[in-house]
Design an enzyme around this catalytic site. Structure first.
Site, PDB file in Angstrom:
ATOM      1  N   GLU A 404       0.849  -1.209   0.000  1.00  0.00           N
ATOM      2  CA  GLU A 404       0.000   0.000   0.000  1.00  0.00           C
ATOM      3  C   GLU A 404       0.880   1.253   0.000  1.00  0.00           C
ATOM      4  O   GLU A 404       0.978   2.000   0.987  1.00  0.00           O
ATOM      5  CB  GLU A 404      -0.928  -0.036   1.226  1.00  0.00           C
ATOM      6  CG  GLU A 404      -2.021   1.021   1.224  1.00  0.00           C
ATOM      7  CD  GLU A 404      -3.200   0.714   0.310  1.00  0.00           C
ATOM      8  OE1 GLU A 404      -4.202   1.429   0.406  1.00  0.00           O
ATOM      9  OE2 GLU A 404      -3.114  -0.225  -0.513  1.00  0.00           O
ATOM     10  N   HIS A 452     -11.591  -3.610  -3.891  1.00  0.00           N
ATOM     11  CA  HIS A 452     -11.056  -3.698  -2.531  1.00  0.00           C
ATOM     12  C   HIS A 452     -11.643  -4.884  -1.787  1.00  0.00           C
ATOM     13  O   HIS A 452     -12.820  -4.896  -1.433  1.00  0.00           O
ATOM     14  CB  HIS A 452     -11.353  -2.388  -1.776  1.00  0.00           C
ATOM     15  CG  HIS A 452     -10.890  -2.400  -0.355  1.00  0.00           C
ATOM     16  ND1 HIS A 452     -11.525  -1.694   0.631  1.00  0.00           N
ATOM     17  CD2 HIS A 452      -9.863  -3.046   0.244  1.00  0.00           C
ATOM     18  CE1 HIS A 452     -10.914  -1.912   1.780  1.00  0.00           C
ATOM     19  NE2 HIS A 452      -9.902  -2.719   1.577  1.00  0.00           N
ATOM     20  N   TYR A 661     -21.037  -6.441   6.202  1.00  0.00           N
ATOM     21  CA  TYR A 661     -20.233  -7.454   5.534  1.00  0.00           C
ATOM     22  C   TYR A 661     -18.737  -7.135   5.556  1.00  0.00           C
ATOM     23  O   TYR A 661     -17.902  -8.029   5.426  1.00  0.00           O
ATOM     24  CB  TYR A 661     -20.677  -7.618   4.086  1.00  0.00           C
ATOM     25  CG  TYR A 661     -22.040  -8.258   3.922  1.00  0.00           C
ATOM     26  CD1 TYR A 661     -22.448  -9.300   4.734  1.00  0.00           C
ATOM     27  CD2 TYR A 661     -22.921  -7.816   2.942  1.00  0.00           C
ATOM     28  CE1 TYR A 661     -23.688  -9.887   4.582  1.00  0.00           C
ATOM     29  CE2 TYR A 661     -24.171  -8.396   2.775  1.00  0.00           C
ATOM     30  CZ  TYR A 661     -24.554  -9.433   3.606  1.00  0.00           C
ATOM     31  OH  TYR A 661     -25.786 -10.021   3.450  1.00  0.00           O
TER      32      TYR A 661
END
Length: 715
Positions: A404, A452, A661
Site C-alpha cells: 500500500e 477492494h 459485511y
C-alpha cells in the site's frame, strides 16, 4: 377445475384425487403473499364443497416449492401492536388447519425449496415426499421472529423436541438425507419420480394401508413427555440455545419457550401461544433490523446482477499481482469459484507464501469433508504462480495487490498495463489510495477501477468496486461480474480517500483514541463495544487490522479530511506503531497473541502496555457506557451520512450492508442508518451537542439537521 386463480389451482385427477397446485403467476417462485393466502382460503372453500374426493395431492408449478412468506409485505407490520399483527398469522393458520383436518389423507410433493411457510404447509399435510434436489427449513429466527403458521407446534410433534429446536433455532436448510433421518419426510425420490412416488403414497393411504388418522392424533395432541422428561429436556435445550444465540438474538430462545409453554396443549391452544410469541417478536427492534438486513441484501444482489448484465465480456481468466496472504487469498477464492488465475510476484518467497495460503484453505475443506483431495488438486492447478508477465496478454482482469504505497502502485500498474490486452480490466486492491490518483499512471484509465477485498478474503463477503473519475461503466460491470462469480457481495462506490468502509471506520478509531487520551481503559472500551454487539472492540480490531496498516490509513484519512480526521494529539495507537507492536501479525499490539494448537492467535493481556502508553493518556477515568458508545459511534454515523449525501454510496441500504459485511457491524442492529432510525435523530442530535467539544467529527451535517426538523428517517 375445482378452483382457479392467479396464485393456485385445484383440479380433480383420476381416482377422485384433488390436486392443489401452487403456481404464482408473474413470479419465478411461489410465496405466501396476501393474495395467495386469500386464494388458498377460497380454494379450500371450493374443495370442501366438492363431493367424492378421496385424497389431496399438493404440488408446485415452479422449480421450487414455496419459499415462504412475502417478506416485503411483512415490513408493514413493524410499529404495529401485537393485536394488529395476529391476523397476519391467523388467516393462514386456519388454512393449514383445514388441510390438516380434511376428511381424507393428504400428501405433498416437495420439489425444491420449502422454507418457512412453505415447509409449514407441508407439515400440515399427512405425508411428505421430498425430491433429492430439494431443501427444507424454518429460517424465521434468522429474521428475528419464529415460525408463525404452526411450525413450533407441528414440527416437534413430528420429529421430537430436541431435533425440532435445532432446526428452528439455527434456521438451517436441511437436505433430503437429514430430513429423512429426522423423520420430517416419509420418502425421498428423484425429481422425475417425485410425483409418482407421492401419488403412490397417497393412494396407499386412501386404500387404508397407511394410517393417516394416527398421525393426526399425534400432531393435534400434547407432546408425549412426562413432567420429568419435559423438565430435563427444556432446561437442557434452552441453556444450549441461549448460549449459542447470545443475549442480542431473542428468537431462538423464544422457540424453546413456546414449545415448552405449549407442550401439554392441543393444536389450537398451542397455536395461540405461537401467535402471541410471534407478535411479541415482530413488534421488537431486532426483527425490524434483521428483516431490513434481508431486504437490503436482496437489493444489493439485484444491483450486482444488473451490473453483471451490462458486462460486455465475461471474466474467464484472471491474474493477481502480489502474492503473500492477500494475493494468495484472492487467488484461492478465484480458483475455488471456477476462474483460473495467474499469481505474480517479484520473489519466489512471495509465491510460496501465496500458494501456502491457498493450500491451507483448501486443505481445511478436505479435512472437513467439503471436497475431495482430487478436487483440491484441480483447484491448485488452476492457480498459476509466476515471476514474469508471460500469458498476461490473455487474461480478462488483473487485480493489483502489492504494498500500500502510491509510488510502488503507480510503477506496478503502469508496467502491467503494457503487458495486457487493451481491453483488459485493471483493478487495484488498495484500501485507501484514490483510484483517480492511481489512474494518473495509466494510458487507459477508463479500464481501471478499485476492487477492494477485505481480509481474510475467503471469509469476508464484501468487495468494494470503486469508480475513479475516468472509470468506464464497462470496467465496473465486468469487475462486479467477477466479484459475483467469486461469491462476493459487491457494492459499487465512488472514489474518495478510504472509499466507503475505511472512510467511516477511521472516525470510529478516532473516537477510540480520544477516549484513551481522556483516560479511558482500552480493555473497558473493548468490553462495552463488544456488549453493544461488535464482534471485537476497537483495540482488538486494530490489532487484527494491523496497527501499521491502521496508522498508514489514518494518515491518508487525515490528509483527505483534515477538518475532522486530523488529530491534534499523539495517540496510543501511534505509540504502539513506534514500538513496532503491529498487532496479530507480529504477536503484540494492544494485546499479545500466542497461537493455540490449531494455529489460532489467542488474545492475552500484558499489563506493561499501560506503562507504554502512559505519556499520551489522561488520568484513568471510568466513563459511562452510554457515553463510550456515543463517542465511538457518532463519528462513524455522521461520516456515513456524509457518504450518502455526497453520493459516494447509492443508498443507506447499501451503506448498512457494507459495514455489516466489511467489518462486522452488529446484524441485530440492522446497520448504522437502521440504528439511527431506531434511536431517533433527536437522540443523535442530543449526543452531538453533548460531545461538540470533541470536534467537527461529532457535528451533524446540514442534511441531518433538516431531517430532524422534518421528522424524516433514513428508511
Amino acid at each position: 377445475m375445482i378452483y382457479q386463480s392467479e396464485q393456485l389451482t385445484i383440479k380433480r385427477l383420476d381416482g377422485d384425487i384433488a390436486e392443489l397446485n401452487f403456481d404464482l403467476q408473474g413470479e419465478s417462485v411461489n410465496k405466501f403473499d396476501h393474495a395467495t393466502v386469500t386464494s388458498l382460503t377460497a380454494g379450500l372453500d371450493a374443495l370442501e364443497a366438492e363431493s367424492g374426493i378421496k385424497g389431496l395431492l399438493v404440488t408446485s408449478g415452479k422449480p421450487v416449492f414455496i419459499v415462504g412468506a412475502d417478506i416485503t409485505e411483512f415490513t408493514s407490520l413493524f410499529g404495529s401492536s401485537k393485536e394488529e399483527i395476529k391476523p397476519f398469522t391467523g388467516a393462514n393458520n386456519k388454512n393449514f388447519n383445514r388441510i390438516a383436518s380434511l376428511p381424507y389423507p393428504s400428501a405433498v410433493a416437495i420439489n425444491g425449496f420449502a422454507m418457512g411457510g412453505g415447509l409449514e404447509v407441508c407439515l400440515a399435510c399427512d405425508f411428505r415426499v421430498m425430491s433429492t434436489a430439494a431443501k427444507i427449513g424454518l429460517p424465521e429466527t434468522k429474521l428475528g421472529i419464529i415460525p408463525g403458521w404452526g411450525g413450533t407446534v407441528r414440527l416437534p410433534r413430528i420429529i421430537g423436541v430436541d431435533e425440532a429446536v435445532m432446526w428452528m433455532a439455527t434456521g438451517a436448510e436441511k437436505r433430503p438425507a437429514d430430513a429423512m433421518k429426522a423423520g420430517a419426510v416419509d420418502a425421498v425420490a428423484s425429481p422425475e419420480q417425485l410425483r409418482g412416488v407421492t401419488l403412490t403414497t397417497l393412494q396407499t393411504a386412501i386404500d387404508g394401508k397407511l394410517d393417516y388418522c394416527e398421525r393426526r392424533v399425534r400432531k393435534h395432541g400434547p407432546l408425549p413427555l412426562n413432567d420429568t422428561e419435559a423438565l430435563m429436556t427444556f432446561f437442557t435445550v434452552k441453556s444450549m440455545v441461549a448460549q449459542q444465540a447470545g443475549k442480542n438474538y431473542p428468537a431462538p430462545v423464544k422457540v424453546v419457550e413456546v414449545i415448552e409453554q405449549a407442550h401439554k396443549m392441543g393444536l389450537e391452544d398451542a397455536l395461540d401461544v405461537e401467535a402471541e410469541a410471534f407478535a411479541e417478536l415482530a413488534t421488537g427492534p431486532v426483527a425490524a433490523a434483521l428483516v431490513g438486513v434481508f431486504l437490503n441484501d436482496q437489493l444489493l444482489g439485484k444491483k450486482a446482477r444488473e451490473w453483471e448484465k451490462k458486462a460486455d465480456k465475461p471474466i474467464e481468466r484472471a491474474a493477481v499481482l502480489g502474492a503473500g496472504i492477500m494475493g494468495g487469498g484472492i487467488a484461492y477464492q478465484s480458483a475455488y469459484k471456477g476462474t483460473p488465475i495467474k499469481m505474480k510476484d517479484i520473489a519466489q518467497e512471495g509465491l510460496d507464501l501465496g500458494l501456502k495460503e491457498a493450500n491451507k484453505l483448501l486443505a481445511k475443506r478436505v479435512d472437513r469433508g467439503r471436497m475431495t483431495a482430487a478436487q483440491m488438486g484441480d483447484i491448485l492447478n488452476s492457480i498459476d504462480p509466476t515471476l514474469t508477465y508471460g500469458g498476461f496478454d490473455n487474461v480478462d482482469i488483473v487485480v493489483e495487490a502489492v504494498v500500500e504505497n502510491p509510488k510502488v502502485k503507480h510503477a506496478v500498474l503502469a508496467e502491467t498495463e503494457k503487458q495486457i490486452d487493451k481491453d483488459t480490466v485493471l483493478a487495484s486492491n488498495t484500501s485507501t489510495i484514490s483510484i483517480t490518483y492511481l489512474a494518473q499512471a495509466l494510458e487507459r484509465p477508463e479500464n481501471f477501477c478499485g476492487m477492494h477485498f477485505f481480509n481474510p478474503v475467503h471469509a469476508m463477503p464484501l468487495v468494494e468496486v470503486i469508480r475513479g473519475e475516468k472509470t468506464s461503466d464497462s470496467a465496473i460491470a465486468r469487475t462486479v461480474a467477477y466479484a459475483n462469480k467469486m461469491g462476493k457481495k459487491a457494492v459499487v462506490v465512488n472514489d474518495c480517500p478510504g472509499f466507503l468502509v475505511n472512510r467511516v471506520l477511521f472516525p470510529y478509531f478516532g473516537g477510540f483514541n480520544m477516549l484513551l487520551r481522556d483516560g479511558a481503559d482500552f480493555q473497558a472500551v473493548d468490553k462495552v463495544m463488544e456488549r453493544w454487539g461488535w464482534p471485537m472492540g476497537p483495540a482488538y480490531l486494530m490489532d487484527v487490522v494491523g496497527i501499521d496498516t491502521g496508522v498508514h490509513a489514518a494518515n491518508v484519512m487525515a490528509e483527505g479530511f483534515p477538518d475532522r480526521m486530523q488529530p491534534d494529539f499523539k495517540s496510543a495507537t501511534e505509540i504502539m506503531f513506534e514500538l513496532e507492536r503491529f498487532g496479530q501479525k507480529n504477536g503484540k499490539g494492544f494485546y499479545e497473541y500466542v497461537e493455540d494448537k490449531r494455529g489460532k492467535p489467542i488474545k492475552t493481556v500484558n499489563e506493561d502496555v499501560y506503562g507504554m502508553i502512559a505519556d499520551v493518556v489522561g488520568e484513568k477515568t471510568d466513563f459511562d457506557k452510554d457515553d463510550i458508545i456515543m463517542r465511538m459511534m457518532l463519528p462513524m454515523a455522521i461520516e456515513m451520512a456524509r457518504c450518502v449525501e455526497e453520493g459516494i454510496v447509492g443508498t443507506p441500504a447499501e451503506a448498512d450492508l457494507a459495514l455489516l459485511y466489511g467489518v462486522g457491524f452488529p446484524p441485530f442492529r440492522g446497520g448504522i442508518f437502521r440504528w439511527m432510525d431506531t434511536i431517533g435523530l433527536a437522540a443523535i442530535k442530543e449526543a452531538s451537542d453533548k460531545f461538540a467539544h470533541l470536534g467537527k467529527a461529532y457535528e451533524l451535517t446540514e442534511r441531518m439537521n433538516e431531517m430532524l426538523a422534518n421528522s424524516e428517517t433514513y428508511y
